[in-house]
Design a protein around this motif. Structure first.
Motif, mmCIF file in Angstrom:
data_model
loop_
_atom_site.group_PDB
_atom_site.id
_atom_site.type_symbol
_atom_site.label_atom_id
_atom_site.label_comp_id
_atom_site.label_asym_id
_atom_site.label_seq_id
_atom_site.Cartn_x
_atom_site.Cartn_y
_atom_site.Cartn_z
ATOM 1 N N LEU A 207 -65.260 2.268 -23.904
ATOM 2 C CA LEU A 207 -65.401 2.419 -25.354
ATOM 3 C C LEU A 207 -65.467 1.062 -26.052
ATOM 4 C CD1 LEU A 207 -62.988 5.420 -26.058
ATOM 5 C CD2 LEU A 207 -65.488 5.433 -25.898
ATOM 6 N N TRP A 208 -64.748 0.080 -25.537
ATOM 7 C CA TRP A 208 -64.829 -1.253 -26.130
ATOM 8 C C TRP A 208 -66.239 -1.825 -25.997
ATOM 9 C CZ3 TRP A 208 -61.892 -4.476 -29.040
ATOM 10 C CH2 TRP A 208 -62.292 -5.798 -29.116
ATOM 11 N N LEU A 209 -66.810 -1.718 -24.819
ATOM 12 C CA LEU A 209 -68.170 -2.221 -24.606
ATOM 13 C C LEU A 209 -69.168 -1.449 -25.461
ATOM 14 C CD1 LEU A 209 -68.063 -2.736 -20.735
ATOM 15 C CD2 LEU A 209 -68.233 -4.524 -22.463
ATOM 16 N N LEU A 210 -68.933 -0.158 -25.617
ATOM 17 C CA LEU A 210 -69.823 0.643 -26.464
ATOM 18 C C LEU A 210 -69.763 0.144 -27.907
ATOM 19 C CD1 LEU A 210 -70.147 4.495 -26.312
ATOM 20 C CD2 LEU A 210 -69.982 3.348 -28.510
ATOM 21 N N TRP A 211 -68.563 -0.156 -28.385
ATOM 22 C CA TRP A 211 -68.406 -0.605 -29.767
ATOM 23 C C TRP A 211 -69.038 -1.979 -29.989
ATOM 24 C CZ3 TRP A 211 -67.404 1.721 -34.111
ATOM 25 C CH2 TRP A 211 -67.066 0.967 -35.233
ATOM 26 N N GLN A 212 -69.092 -2.800 -28.948
ATOM 27 C CA GLN A 212 -69.651 -4.132 -29.083
ATOM 28 C C GLN A 212 -71.175 -4.152 -29.098
ATOM 29 O OE1 GLN A 212 -67.595 -6.841 -29.683
ATOM 30 N NE2 GLN A 212 -66.140 -5.130 -29.790
ATOM 31 N N GLY A 215 -76.002 -1.411 -32.918
ATOM 32 C CA GLY A 215 -76.776 -0.236 -33.295
ATOM 33 C C GLY A 215 -76.639 0.956 -32.358
ATOM 34 N N LYS A 216 -77.000 2.127 -32.859
ATOM 35 C CA LYS A 216 -77.061 3.385 -32.109
ATOM 36 C C LYS A 216 -75.754 3.707 -31.396
ATOM 37 C CE LYS A 216 -82.056 3.317 -31.350
ATOM 38 N NZ LYS A 216 -83.155 3.440 -30.364
ATOM 39 N N ARG A 217 -74.650 3.396 -32.049
ATOM 40 C CA ARG A 217 -73.357 3.669 -31.416
ATOM 41 C C ARG A 217 -73.105 5.170 -31.310
ATOM 42 N NH1 ARG A 217 -71.300 -0.644 -34.970
ATOM 43 N NH2 ARG A 217 -71.157 -2.587 -33.795
#
Length: 497
Positions: A207-212, A215-217
């Motif tokens: 989830l941390w990498l996703l937030w970083q 766009g398109k989160r």
């Protein structure tokens, strides 16, 4: 006059900090050639580091529990109904499949599967490190993981149990998230959770990498959620949603408490922490050094380590095999730290880790197994006193007795722990009938009344789950059974009439 030659170009050294996930300036080796060279090295090292695992038929009661579960499932048992445990279903199914393909007389195929699991973990870590810091870092991460992976008591590190098979899923989850493959990352997290609940710690760095990512989160989060939820939902449907929820989540409240034998549990936790620190003697100095000079690090890796440490603390038991899930984030943190230190630091880390690995392998090859000797004696006595179709009850914490004796258990509750909350030396106030799994004792009484066991073995040997402390079991033994023998401290009771 000859013109003076131009001065040689100056070499500029760039310090690559561990949180800079970029490819090195030099072009990497072609992937196919890189992996073709690295794979045999890691495969050989994975096999060498797990040679002690083939020495004994069993390493700990978890393997015995899984072996008995697999035989019951193969005989028509139903998981979370007639075959129960507090663990998710993936590993019992794997044991069942291995027994179906190779027979149920040996755990050798599962030992090879554990070698493959550690190899896959090393490859996933190598792929992540190579993407972030280059070819050399990839090789270092894979080798360091395999060297450190055996750095605990051999009963914890060499057994083919839950944490070993959880590791490749957790490493794959971070590897996929690092590349933006969110559905695959979610599937890997689900695989980790379905192997052991604490595998969900890998969701934190994902989830941390996703937030970083820019766009398109929302789409990425949706893909991750689908990847996580779908396999778990399928497993729940296959085993019964309410039973799945009870046995994997809600039915372990009394087990996951700190009350009872606090000093014993804390001593175990400190001892296993010291063992892991000794095995990671080559990894910890680079991490500490980089923190001192740079005050930086890969945030997702630190989050992964913190979440994994929380998973180790969960339940307050501190068994050695819990600590295995700390190793992958530690390996990547150390690999990243070594990129900004002089090259000799990597050589030192590898040599130190190799020496520690050799000591732990020697321990695994030479250490005696008194518990296994006791269980084998017990199993031999059970087999000699019963027929192959007889059902027996071994009242203790060594379910492997059933498997070694080739006898079916008289109850779905394979250890006294599920009925008394005894676990790992806990002998405080929360051991007894009222602390067992909810609804276990009525089911247990019904099972023994419907098909009384031909033989009951009291293997408590003075522990707090002894029958004289349990009214139900004490009455059963007094009314229907008589004492017949004592084998290695265990009392045998045969049915009267």
């Amino acid at each position: 006059m000859l013109a003076e030659p131009p001065p040689p170009p100056r070499t500029v050294t760039t310090r690559v900090l561990p949180d800079q996930r970029r490819r090195p300036a030099d072009p990497p080796a072609p992937s196919e050639r890189y992996w073709r060279r690295l794979l045999p090295v890691l495969a050989t090292l994975a096999l060498l580091t797990r040679i002690p695992s083939f020495r004994h038929p069993l390493w700990n009661p978890d393997e015995g529990y899984l072996a008995v579960q697999a035989k019951l499932l193969a005989g028509g048992g139903e998981l979370y109904a007639t075959v129960v445990d507090r663990k998710p279903p993936l590993l019992p199914w794997l044991y069942e499949a291995a027994f179906a393909l190779c027979g149920d007389g040996s755990l050798g195929p599962l030992r090879l599967a554990a070698v493959a699991a550690q190899l896959l973990t090393a490859l996933a870590l190598a792929a992540t490190a190579r993407r972030r810091w280059g070819d050399r870092a990839g090789r270092a991460a894979g080798v360091l993981h395999l060297l450190v992976s055996v750095g605990l008591n051999p009963e914890d590190a060499q057994a083919a149990t839950f944490e070993v098979f959880m590791l490749p899923f957790t490493a794959a989850a971070v590897c996929c998230a690092d590349r933006g493959n969110w559905t695959r990352a979610g599937l890997a997290v689900a695989g980790a959770c379905l192997t052991k609940q604490t595998g969900g710690a890998a969701l934190a760095p994902v989830l941390w990498l996703l937030w970083q990512q820019p766009g398109k989160r929302r789409i990425s989060l949706l893909r991750t959620a689908v990847g996580v939820v779908t396999p778990i939902a399928v497993a729940a449907l296959l085993t019964g949603p309410s039973r799945f929820l009870f046995w994997t989540v809600t039915g372990s409240g009394a087990y996951a408490t700190f009350a009872g034998s606090e000093l014993h549990v804390l001593t175990r936790g400190l001892a296993n922490t010291a063992l892991l620190a000794a095995s990671c003697a080559g990894l910890l100095p680079p991490v500490v050094r980089v923190l001192r000079i740079a005050r930086t690090g890969a945030a997702d890796l630190w989050l992964w380590l913190i979440a994994s440490a929380g998973a180790v603390l969960l339940g307050f038991h501190f068994f050695g095999h819990y600590y295995l899930q700390l190793i992958p984030p530690l390996v990547l943190l150390a690999t990243g730290a070594l990129q900004i230190l002089p090259p000799y630091r990597l050589t030192s880390a590898l040599l130190t880790s190799a020496c520690a690995c050799a000591l732990f392998l020697l321990w695994g090859l030479l250490a005696p197994r008194p518990d296994l000797v006791h269980t084998e004696r017990l199993a031999g006595a059970v087999a000699a006193r019963t027929g192959s179709a007889d059902r027996v009850l071994v009242w203790g914490i060594h379910p492997e007795t059933y498997w070694l004796a080739g006898r079916a258990p008289a109850s779905r509750f394979l250890t006294a722990g599920l009925l008394t909350n005894y676990s790992g030396g806990r002998d405080g106030p929360q051991v007894g009938e009222k602390y067992g799994v909810a609804g276990a004792w009525p089911t247990f009484r019904a099972e023994l009344a419907d098909r009384p066991p031909a033989l009951i073995v009291d293997d408590s040997r003075g522990k707090p789950f002894a029958p004289d402390r349990l009214p139900t079991l004490r009455r059963l033994l007094g009314a229907r059974y008589e004492r017949s023998a004592v084998v290695d401290g265990a009392v045998f009771y045969v049915r009267t009439g």
